[in-house]
Scaffold this motif. Structure first.
Motif, PDB file in Angstrom:
ATOM      1  N   LEU A 241       0.863  -1.186   0.000  1.00 17.81           N
ATOM      2  CA  LEU A 241       0.000   0.000   0.000  1.00 17.81           C
ATOM      3  C   LEU A 241       0.898   1.234   0.000  1.00 17.81           C
ATOM      4  CD1 LEU A 241      -2.823  -0.897   2.547  1.00 17.81           C
ATOM      5  CD2 LEU A 241      -2.882  -0.988   0.059  1.00 17.81           C
ATOM      6  N   PHE A 242       0.349   2.363  -0.446  1.00 22.11           N
ATOM      7  CA  PHE A 242       1.122   3.601  -0.456  1.00 22.11           C
ATOM      8  C   PHE A 242       1.006   4.252   0.918  1.00 22.11           C
ATOM      9  CE2 PHE A 242      -0.562   3.346  -4.981  1.00 22.11           C
ATOM     10  CZ  PHE A 242       0.517   2.612  -5.414  1.00 22.11           C
TER      11      PHE A 242
ATOM     12  N   HIS B  27       1.949   6.962   2.303  1.00 25.42           N
ATOM     13  CA  HIS B  27       1.731   8.407   2.467  1.00 25.42           C
ATOM     14  C   HIS B  27       0.325   8.826   2.052  1.00 25.42           C
ATOM     15  CE1 HIS B  27       2.947   7.588  -1.583  1.00 25.42           C
ATOM     16  NE2 HIS B  27       2.757   8.833  -1.983  1.00 25.42           N
ATOM     17  N   MET B  28      -0.530   7.865   1.751  1.00 25.78           N
ATOM     18  CA  MET B  28      -1.901   8.205   1.344  1.00 25.78           C
ATOM     19  C   MET B  28      -2.874   7.416   2.205  1.00 25.78           C
ATOM     20  SD  MET B  28      -1.628   7.841  -2.727  1.00 25.78           S
ATOM     21  CE  MET B  28      -0.430   8.767  -3.660  1.00 25.78           C
TER      22      MET B  28
ATOM     23  N   LEU C 271      -6.319   6.405  -6.561  1.00 29.25           N
ATOM     24  CA  LEU C 271      -5.184   6.951  -7.315  1.00 29.25           C
ATOM     25  C   LEU C 271      -5.146   6.437  -8.764  1.00 29.25           C
ATOM     26  CD1 LEU C 271      -2.601   8.749  -6.954  1.00 29.25           C
ATOM     27  CD2 LEU C 271      -1.348   6.606  -6.789  1.00 29.25           C
ATOM     28  N   GLY C 272      -5.257   5.126  -8.910  1.00 30.29           N
ATOM     29  CA  GLY C 272      -5.225   4.541 -10.254  1.00 30.29           C
ATOM     30  C   GLY C 272      -6.355   5.049 -11.137  1.00 30.29           C
TER      31      GLY C 272
ATOM     32  N   LYS D 106      -5.653   8.960 -11.801  1.00 30.30           N
ATOM     33  CA  LYS D 106      -4.462   9.362 -12.548  1.00 30.30           C
ATOM     34  C   LYS D 106      -4.279   8.563 -13.834  1.00 30.30           C
ATOM     35  CE  LYS D 106      -3.165  12.335  -9.453  1.00 30.30           C
ATOM     36  NZ  LYS D 106      -3.585  13.725  -9.692  1.00 30.30           N
ATOM     37  N   VAL D 107      -4.628   7.286 -13.791  1.00 34.21           N
ATOM     38  CA  VAL D 107      -4.360   6.454 -14.959  1.00 34.21           C
ATOM     39  C   VAL D 107      -5.567   6.429 -15.906  1.00 34.21           C
ATOM     40  CG1 VAL D 107      -3.729   4.149 -15.758  1.00 34.21           C
ATOM     41  CG2 VAL D 107      -2.738   5.035 -13.649  1.00 34.21           C
TER      42      VAL D 107
ATOM     43  N   LYS E 222      -8.133   8.475 -15.626  1.00 32.55           N
ATOM     44  CA  LYS E 222      -8.629   9.852 -15.758  1.00 32.55           C
ATOM     45  C   LYS E 222     -10.137   9.967 -15.523  1.00 32.55           C
ATOM     46  CE  LYS E 222      -4.574  11.070 -17.765  1.00 32.55           C
ATOM     47  NZ  LYS E 222      -3.521  11.411 -16.824  1.00 32.55           N
TER      48      LYS E 222
ATOM     49  N   ARG F 122      -7.851  -1.765  -4.026  1.00 34.48           N
ATOM     50  CA  ARG F 122      -7.086  -0.899  -4.927  1.00 34.48           C
ATOM     51  C   ARG F 122      -6.955  -1.532  -6.310  1.00 34.48           C
ATOM     52  NH1 ARG F 122      -0.939   0.315  -3.400  1.00 34.48           N
ATOM     53  NH2 ARG F 122      -0.754  -1.918  -3.805  1.00 34.48           N
TER      54      ARG F 122
ATOM     55  N   MET G  87      -9.398  -0.584 -10.611  1.00 34.61           N
ATOM     56  CA  MET G  87      -9.084  -0.407 -12.037  1.00 34.61           C
ATOM     57  C   MET G  87     -10.034  -1.231 -12.905  1.00 34.61           C
ATOM     58  SD  MET G  87      -6.718   1.805 -12.113  1.00 34.61           S
ATOM     59  CE  MET G  87      -6.104   1.738 -13.804  1.00 34.61           C
TER      60      MET G  87
ATOM     61  N   GLN H  39       6.920  -0.487  -3.814  1.00 34.97           N
ATOM     62  CA  GLN H  39       6.096   0.694  -4.058  1.00 34.97           C
ATOM     63  C   GLN H  39       5.993   0.982  -5.560  1.00 34.97           C
ATOM     64  OE1 GLN H  39       4.403   2.816  -1.764  1.00 34.97           O
ATOM     65  NE2 GLN H  39       4.686   0.960  -0.566  1.00 34.97           N
TER      66      GLN H  39
ATOM     67  N   ILE I 274      -0.901  -0.961 -11.289  1.00 31.97           N
ATOM     68  CA  ILE I 274      -2.194  -0.355 -11.626  1.00 31.97           C
ATOM     69  C   ILE I 274      -2.097   0.452 -12.927  1.00 31.97           C
ATOM     70  CG2 ILE I 274      -3.255  -0.330  -9.325  1.00 31.97           C
ATOM     71  CD1 ILE I 274      -2.314   2.507  -8.954  1.00 31.97           C
ATOM     72  N   GLY I 275      -1.048   0.184 -13.694  1.00 35.20           N
ATOM     73  CA  GLY I 275      -0.961   0.752 -15.038  1.00 35.20           C
ATOM     74  C   GLY I 275      -0.241   2.075 -15.124  1.00 35.20           C
ATOM     75  N   MET I 276       0.412   2.494 -14.039  1.00 29.17           N
ATOM     76  CA  MET I 276       1.134   3.768 -14.091  1.00 29.17           C
ATOM     77  C   MET I 276       2.430   3.603 -14.869  1.00 29.17           C
ATOM     78  SD  MET I 276       0.945   5.606 -10.441  1.00 29.17           S
ATOM     79  CE  MET I 276      -0.496   6.580 -10.025  1.00 29.17           C
TER      80      MET I 276
ATOM     81  N   MET J 299       5.153   8.449 -13.833  1.00 25.12           N
ATOM     82  CA  MET J 299       4.014   8.751 -12.962  1.00 25.12           C
ATOM     83  C   MET J 299       4.215   8.097 -11.591  1.00 25.12           C
ATOM     84  SD  MET J 299      -0.011   8.060 -13.769  1.00 25.12           S
ATOM     85  CE  MET J 299      -0.428   9.123 -15.121  1.00 25.12           C
TER      86      MET J 299
ATOM     87  N   TYR K 156       4.142  10.321  -8.140  1.00 23.49           N
ATOM     88  CA  TYR K 156       3.095  10.236  -7.122  1.00 23.49           C
ATOM     89  C   TYR K 156       3.451   9.313  -5.961  1.00 23.49           C
ATOM     90  CZ  TYR K 156       0.155  12.711 -10.405  1.00 23.49           C
ATOM     91  OH  TYR K 156      -0.343  13.652 -11.251  1.00 23.49           O
ATOM     92  N   ILE K 157       4.331   8.348  -6.218  1.00 20.51           N
ATOM     93  CA  ILE K 157       4.581   7.330  -5.191  1.00 20.51           C
ATOM     94  C   ILE K 157       5.997   7.426  -4.612  1.00 20.51           C
ATOM     95  CG2 ILE K 157       4.563   4.845  -4.706  1.00 20.51           C
ATOM     96  CD1 ILE K 157       1.811   6.138  -5.441  1.00 20.51           C
TER      97      ILE K 157
ATOM     98  N   GLN L  60       7.677   9.908  -0.986  1.00 22.72           N
ATOM     99  CA  GLN L  60       8.230   9.129   0.135  1.00 22.72           C
ATOM    100  C   GLN L  60       9.726   9.381   0.297  1.00 22.72           C
ATOM    101  OE1 GLN L  60       6.722   4.985   0.602  1.00 22.72           O
ATOM    102  NE2 GLN L  60       5.599   5.448  -1.262  1.00 22.72           N
TER     103      GLN L  60
END
Lengths: 243, 217
Positions: free
Chosen positions: A90-91, A93-94, A102-103, A106-107, A109, A151, A155, B117, B124-126, B130, B134-135, B139
């Motif tokens: 997991l991220f 900081h979020m 997020l996905g 950002k991905v 849109k 998460r 998607m 990370q 997730i396709g980033m 990106m 963002y990630i 950090q």
């Protein structure tokens, strides 16, 4: 219909030959559980399916597209393949909602409010509607993994890949994660799961792949594999694991 | 210790401190810009960029600052067609040096972020960029900021060395006062105390910032 097909898939790490020609396919709606001893290449196989590991030979076809083709942009296919990791990833900081949205934002849109509505629905589905604002470090291992599943689902993938999703969990938290996965399976999600949970494999899998030393040693329905294994390696392995 | 000279020459110290702080602030500012570029080059997949950054960092970290300052001060003005004040050359020399250290701070900060990370971001396709934006970078920032504060303190101290080429910062001023007053010792003690006050204040401030940041963990 075949969602994923691998043709003579090979992977080397330097001198180490980890995958020695894997030919298999995953059908739509099928739940495939990959079992085998450590070092047999099962995680590497799974990580090759969405190119987190770059195969050193062979081909992977996903929904009719050769994703190992150097001209292919794998970011598009990765959106259609959700992945759940052993260490959750997991991220930190979020918060939980931002992890899930997020996905999509950002991905894909999609608008923020739509993504948040989707996150709310998914968090309910994994049983964590009250954790929307929490940060990952405030969650237990089982909760983290359920957020990680949400998460990946955000998607709206066609396939979910699970890399030993319960191996890093305390024993009392394994059940809650497996329950979420069973629910997904019952709703028709196509799933490829690397797991040591033999009871779960027996109950949920449509097909078991037994991997050993970089090849698929034996495959079949849970009944065939667990009740009547043909290969001596399979027999030996199943004789050693408790379930 | 007779400190009477302080009354007469306090303006020397004050302007010296001003110049020392200016040197340090600008050197760290440009050092960070240079450091970011070098760190990205060093983490790049392109071998040539990596080699250039590595060579630069190794060279700047492997040679004495005083040599670098002489090279910049006596060398660069010959190739630059217009005239610049001495302070600028001091800032250039310290920035070029600090950039090498900042680059390593940033590289280490980015590499300290767990590999999983980026994998999660990619899954997730980033695209890679990106995922960095963002990630990884947010950090890494938490790892980098305290070390950057330390680098600022180091530069405040190291800036004393540009006095050798006549830049009128704190150390140079202290030397001037020694020359005028024939006192060998006291003006240096005053300079030392001033340096210490600056660096101690900075490290305290840094401690507060760090505590704030870890409270968010």
């Amino acid at each position: 219909m075949r969602v994923i097909k691998t043709i003579n898939l090979n992977k080397h790490f330097g001198q180490l030959h980890v995958l020695k020609g894997i030919d298999t396919h995953i059908k739509k709606g099928e739940v495939v559980v990959v079992i085998g001893p450590s070092g047999s290449g099962k995680s590497t196989f799974l990580r090759c399916l969405n190119l987190l590991e770059q195969p050193t030979g062979g081909e992977i076809i996903f929904e009719g597209v050769s994703i190992t083709d150097p001209k292919n942009d794998v970011n598009l296919q990765r959106q259609k393949m959700g992945m759940v990791f052993q260490q959750f990833n997991l991220f930190p900081h979020m918060n939980v909602t931002d992890n899930v949205t997020l996905g999509p934002i950002k991905v894909k849109k999609i608008p923020k409010d739509e993504a948040e509505a989707l996150a709310k629905k998914l968090l309910e589905r994994v049983g964590l509607p009250d954790k929307a604002e929490a940060y990952p470090k405030q969650l237990s291992g089982g909760q983290k993994q359920r957020v990680a599943i949400a998460r990946a689902l955000a998607m709206e993938p066609d396939v979910m890949l699970f890399d030993e999703p319960t191996s890093a969990l305390d024993p009392e938290m394994v059940g809650e994660v497996l329950d979420v996965m069973k629910d997904l399976a019952s709703k028709g999600m196509t799933m490829v799961i690397v797991s040591h949970e033999m009871g779960f494999a027996k109950e949920v899998a449509d097909r078991i792949l037994f991997m050993d030393d970089g090849i698929i040693e034996e495959e079949g329905t849970p009944k065939e594999i667990f009740d009547n294994p043909k290969s001596p390696r399979t027999k030996d392995f199943l004789g050693k694991v408790l379930y | 210790m007779d400190l009477e000279f302080l009354i007469k020459y306090k303006m020397f110290y004050i302007s010296g401190v001003q110049n020392t702080l200016l040197l340090a602030i600008f050197a760290v500012f440009f050092g960070v810009i240079l450091g970011v570029v070098l760190a990205l080059m060093k983490l790049s997949k392109k071998k040539i960029l990596k080699a250039i950054a590595t060579a630069y960092i190794e060279f700047l970290r492997g040679t004495p600052v005083i040599v670098q300052i002489y090279i910049v001060y006596y060398g660069l003005p010959n190739v630059v067609p217009f005239e610049l004040p001495d302070m600028v050359w001091g800032i250039v020399a310290l920035s070029l040096n600090s950039g090498a250290y900042v680059a390593e701070i940033i590289r280490a900060g980015i590499q300290a972020v767990d590999k999983g990370q980026m994998e999660a971001a990619r899954s997730i396709g980033m695209p890679h960029n990106m995922g960095m934006r963002y990630i990884v970078i947010p950090q890494a920032f938490k790892n980098i900021l305290p070390a950057l504060g330390n680098e600022f303190i180091v530069v405040v101290k190291e800036s004393a060395i540009v006095s050798v080429v006549g830049i009128t910062e704190l150390m140079y001023r202290a030397d001037t006062i020694r020359g005028i007053t024939y006192k060998a010792f006291a003006p240096l003690m005053v300079a030392a105390v001033i340096y210490f006050i600056i660096t101690y204040t900075l490290s305290r401030l840094l401690g507060i910032v760090e505590r704030r940041m870890s409270a968010g963990d």
